[in-house]
Enzyme design. Structure first.
Site, mmCIF file in Angstrom:
data_model
loop_
_atom_site.group_PDB
_atom_site.id
_atom_site.type_symbol
_atom_site.label_atom_id
_atom_site.label_comp_id
_atom_site.label_asym_id
_atom_site.label_seq_id
_atom_site.Cartn_x
_atom_site.Cartn_y
_atom_site.Cartn_z
ATOM 1 N N ASP A 44 -12.755 -58.774 -32.821
ATOM 2 C CA ASP A 44 -13.957 -58.025 -32.484
ATOM 3 C C ASP A 44 -13.795 -56.526 -32.730
ATOM 4 O O ASP A 44 -12.693 -55.981 -32.651
ATOM 5 C CB ASP A 44 -14.327 -58.242 -31.010
ATOM 6 C CG ASP A 44 -14.709 -59.685 -30.727
ATOM 7 O OD1 ASP A 44 -15.319 -60.316 -31.611
ATOM 8 O OD2 ASP A 44 -14.382 -60.181 -29.638
ATOM 9 N N TYR A 45 -14.912 -55.886 -32.976
ATOM 10 C CA TYR A 45 -14.982 -54.434 -33.196
ATOM 11 C C TYR A 45 -14.274 -53.675 -32.076
ATOM 12 O O TYR A 45 -13.542 -52.711 -32.325
ATOM 13 C CB TYR A 45 -16.473 -54.058 -33.254
ATOM 14 C CG TYR A 45 -16.770 -52.589 -33.414
ATOM 15 C CD1 TYR A 45 -16.512 -51.929 -34.621
ATOM 16 C CD2 TYR A 45 -17.354 -51.857 -32.382
ATOM 17 C CE1 TYR A 45 -16.811 -50.580 -34.774
ATOM 18 C CE2 TYR A 45 -17.659 -50.510 -32.525
ATOM 19 C CZ TYR A 45 -17.386 -49.878 -33.730
ATOM 20 O OH TYR A 45 -17.686 -48.548 -33.872
#
Length: 198
Positions: A44-45
């Site tokens: 994830d970012y």
């Protein structure tokens, strides 16, 4: 076309892709690799740590198929003094929502770190609050649903503040800094991922 294999430490707030989106940073801002190389799986970012890059399509399919059940180890900083009861729940499996459906997570390994693990500082750091503890836990999963670790810690009442993927099988980010990249040979990557047949 030669096959390339890279281990990277994805920094916080970097997209797991080589094309930008809006004003968000992407892998191309940190890593220079041949054009046909892409990430295996996702991170994830707002998560950091271990990510594999390759142009070997067979490796991608073998790592991502659920029946291969590769160990993924995460180091997770949580909001609040997590209890042994919550750790027990994580180990046994909790209910999370995946694509709008209820999913019960598989049994996993979870424990509280006795002392804060040695990791590079995050930039920017998490918001420090003197009155609320932010301990670290170690979780080892053999499945990888979307935002699974965050959903699991939230389900037991301790939201994730910082999430680092530390290891996949025998590949780790030990000694690496965000933005670091190491190239491995095909033999090394197969050995460290315990992929027996070539």
């Amino acid at each position: 076309m030669p096959l390339n294999y890279y281990v990277i430490y994805k920094p916080y707030e970097v997209l797991t892709r080589f094309t930008p989106e809006g004003n968000k940073s992407c892998l191309a801002d940190y890593f220079k690799v041949p054009q046909d190389v892409y990430p295996v799986g996702r991170l994830d970012y707002d998560s950091e740590g271990l990510l594999l890059l390759t142009n070997d399509k067979s490796l991608n399919s073998r790592l991502l198929l659920p029946q291969h059940a590769h160990e993924r180890e995460y180091w997770v900083q949580v909001d609040g003094a997590i209890t042994n009861a919550a750790i027990k729940q994580l180990k046994e499996g909790v209910q999370i929502s995946v694509d709008g459906k209820i999913h019960r997570t598989k049994p996993c390994f979870a424990e509280i770190f006795a002392a804060e693990p040695f990791l590079p500082p995050r930039n920017p750091p998490i918001r420090f609050r003197k009155s609320i503890p932010a301990p670290w836990i170690r979780m080892i999963l053999q499945e990888g649903k979307n935002r699974q670790v965050r959903k699991m810690t939230a389900a037991v009442g301790f939201p994730t503040l910082r999430l680092v993927r530390y290891r996949i099988e025998h590949i780790t980010v030990e000694g690496m800094q965000p933005g670091d990249m190491v190239q491995l040979s095909r033999e090394e990557i197969h050995r460290k991922l315990q992929l027996t047949s070539f």
